[in-house]
Design an enzyme around this catalytic site. Structure first.
Site, mmCIF file in Angstrom:
data_model
loop_
_atom_site.group_PDB
_atom_site.id
_atom_site.type_symbol
_atom_site.label_atom_id
_atom_site.label_comp_id
_atom_site.label_asym_id
_atom_site.label_seq_id
_atom_site.Cartn_x
_atom_site.Cartn_y
_atom_site.Cartn_z
ATOM 1 N N GLY A 110 0.822 -1.202 0.000
ATOM 2 C CA GLY A 110 0.000 0.000 0.000
ATOM 3 C C GLY A 110 0.855 1.250 0.000
ATOM 4 N N GLY A 111 0.406 2.226 -0.747
ATOM 5 C CA GLY A 111 1.184 3.460 -0.867
ATOM 6 C C GLY A 111 0.469 4.682 -0.334
ATOM 7 N N GLY A 112 -0.359 4.496 0.692
ATOM 8 C CA GLY A 112 -1.013 5.644 1.316
ATOM 9 C C GLY A 112 -0.020 6.473 2.102
ATOM 10 N N GLY A 115 1.656 4.388 5.009
ATOM 11 C CA GLY A 115 2.535 3.365 4.450
ATOM 12 C C GLY A 115 3.802 3.974 3.895
ATOM 13 C CG PHE A 178 -10.137 -1.122 -0.635
ATOM 14 C CD1 PHE A 178 -11.193 -1.218 -1.527
ATOM 15 C CD2 PHE A 178 -9.948 0.071 0.034
ATOM 16 C CE1 PHE A 178 -12.029 -0.140 -1.765
ATOM 17 C CE2 PHE A 178 -10.778 1.157 -0.188
ATOM 18 C CZ PHE A 178 -11.831 1.057 -1.090
ATOM 19 C CE LYS A 314 -7.287 5.864 15.154
ATOM 20 N NZ LYS A 314 -6.710 6.876 14.255
ATOM 21 N NE ARG A 378 -6.357 9.666 6.771
ATOM 22 C CZ ARG A 378 -5.536 8.759 6.266
ATOM 23 N NH1 ARG A 378 -5.957 7.920 5.353
ATOM 24 N NH2 ARG A 378 -4.292 8.687 6.648
#
Length: 451
Positions: A110-112, A115, A178, A314, A378
């Site tokens: 994952g490239g969030g 990550g 996902f 949370k 977010r």
């Protein structure tokens, strides 16, 4: 100022019981005690009598300590601090570094934003280590951190076989909703003994599964090594190498300590729950110069459930906190809501087998405070915009990151019913996400709950 000049009423002891003060308070029902004189409290107006424990100089601040007492206090504090520092240095000198030395390759799924930040962190731990990111878009760093450059030993690829080949550890940063489909697609390339360090926080909407359940089931390997990493940590601050503390939890104690060695550095403190509690208890004993054999510690190292549930819920609570801010309901409302939400998370976690001490630690209260009170969150931003009157669909379509709390909220009602736990605040968020309740109506309903 007039109020300050009015007479002050004070209580004083009157052993002789002969006070002529008109405000004397008599106690006719007091039992007689022949062996001791009767002591009666009397209330009088005027200036309090001088106390032998306070300075008698009228020009001196009664709260100001004498120079000798100040020196004594400072000495006690200095000794306590020096003991803590010596203990810390002794601990660090015994800390093992063989895990970092042995590790040749780490893969990040994952490239969030988080990550990417953790990929950079691991790569900075050792220049000779290969860090491979399995992503859809190789230009991940420019997307989330345009002002940062990834270390030279970080590579990005969309080829699962290349990314996973020869990896010693795997950091899983794919969003929870996902994760199942993603893992099923790469399962054939995953080594059965590859430890998975989960960075993802949330619950799968339809199945209510946590990541500790999703990963082994999606990989069809119930013995796949698993570690949960959680705690108050914004990706941007990790990327900027600001001081951060997190917690690891695993059923495998040795594996948890290995991950601690792999990730810990001067600006990122990785604790196992048991060590953080032990350290706190030992610190208290040092401050009071007590023997350490009296320290009672609680081993929450294996409390994966507590860490995951706190990390998931949370995000839902952060949406509620954002709604309160967006509606301008004030600080009193915010404090009451977050306190209630913390209780609800603790109730559910303990019903599911988690430990209360985990919920009050870094991965619980620490993460909750960061997510609910800071605008970098977010999930909180989603709540603020909802409270300001925006529609959820418009909010989500304008975001380039996943707010896990939106999906996790849907699992809250099912979990509350399954474990017979009343969770009014988190359930209200779920109903708002389903467009069955407006934020204003939710506030009115919550304020009308039985007291």
């Amino acid at each position: 100022m007039e109020a300050l000049l009015e007479p002050v009423f004070v209580f004083k002891l009157n052993p002789s019981f002969t006070s002529k003060n008109p405000y004397t308070v008599h106690f006719p029902n007091l039992p007689k005690i022949p062996s001791k004189p009767l002591v009666v409290a009397t209330c009088c107006a005027g200036t309090p009598s001088p106390s032998p424990l306070l300075p008698q100089d009228s020009d001196q601040n009664p709260l100001q300590l004498s120079p000798d007492r100040t020196r004594d206090r400072r000495k006690v504090v200095r000794i306590a601090w020096e003991k803590l520092v010596r203990w810390s240095r002794s601990w660090r000198s015994k800390a093992k570094t063989d895990v970092l030395e042995r590790t040749k390759k780490v893969v990040v799924l994952g490239g969030g934003s988080f990550g990417t930040a953790m990929a950079a962190h691991v790569a900075n731990r050792k220049a000779q280590m290969e860090v491979s990111m399995l992503v859809r878009d190789p230009a991940v760093c420019r997307k989330y951190f345009p002002e940062h450059k990834l270390p030279e030993n970080v590579t990005a690829t969309s080829d699962a076989k290349t990314a996973l080949l020869g990896a010693d550890y795997c950091l899983h940063a794919v969003p929870v909703q996902f994760s199942t489909s993603f893992l099923e697609g790469i399962a054939e390339h995953v080594d059965p003994g590859l430890p998975f360090i989960s960075l993802s926080k949330g619950l799968e909407l339809n199945t209510l599964r946590m990541m500790s359940q999703i990963i082994p089931q999606a990989l069809k390997n119930p013995r796949q090594p698993f570690i949960a990493l959680s705690g108050p940590s914004f990706a941007l601050e990790v990327m900027n190498k600001l001081p951060t503390a997190m917690v690891v939890a695993s059923k495998d104690k040795k594996l948890a300590h290995a991950v601690q060695q792999l990730l810990s550095c001067s600006h990122l403190r990785i604790s196992t729950s048991s060590i953080s509690i032990t350290a706190a208890a030992l610190h208290i004993r040092l401050l009071f110069f007590c023997s350490c054999d009296e320290v009672v510690t609680s081993d929450n190292l294996r409390d994966v459930t507590g860490v995951e549930i706190a990390g998931a819920l949370k995000n839902v609570l952060a949406i509620a906190a954002g709604i309160v801010e967006g509606m301008n309901l004030g600080n009193n409302s915010m404090a009451a809501l977050v306190a209630q939400g913390c209780s609800e998370i603790r109730w559910l976690a303990t019903k599911m087998g988690g430990k209360p001490a985990t919920i009050t630690g870094l991965s619980g209260t620490g993460d909750i405070m960061l997510t609910c009170f800071v605008n970098l969150s977010r999930n909180k931003r989603v709540g603020v915009r909802l409270g300001s009157g925006e529609e959820l669909e418009d909010i989500l379509s304008s975001m380039n990151q996943v707010a896990e709390g939106v999906s996790t909220a849907g699992a809250v009602i099912a979990l509350a019913q399954k474990y017979n736990v009343k969770m009014p605040v988190l359930t209200a968020v779920a109903r708002i996400m389903d467009s069955e309740l407006t934020p204003k109506k939710a506030v009115l309903e919550l304020m009308s709950l039985p007291q």
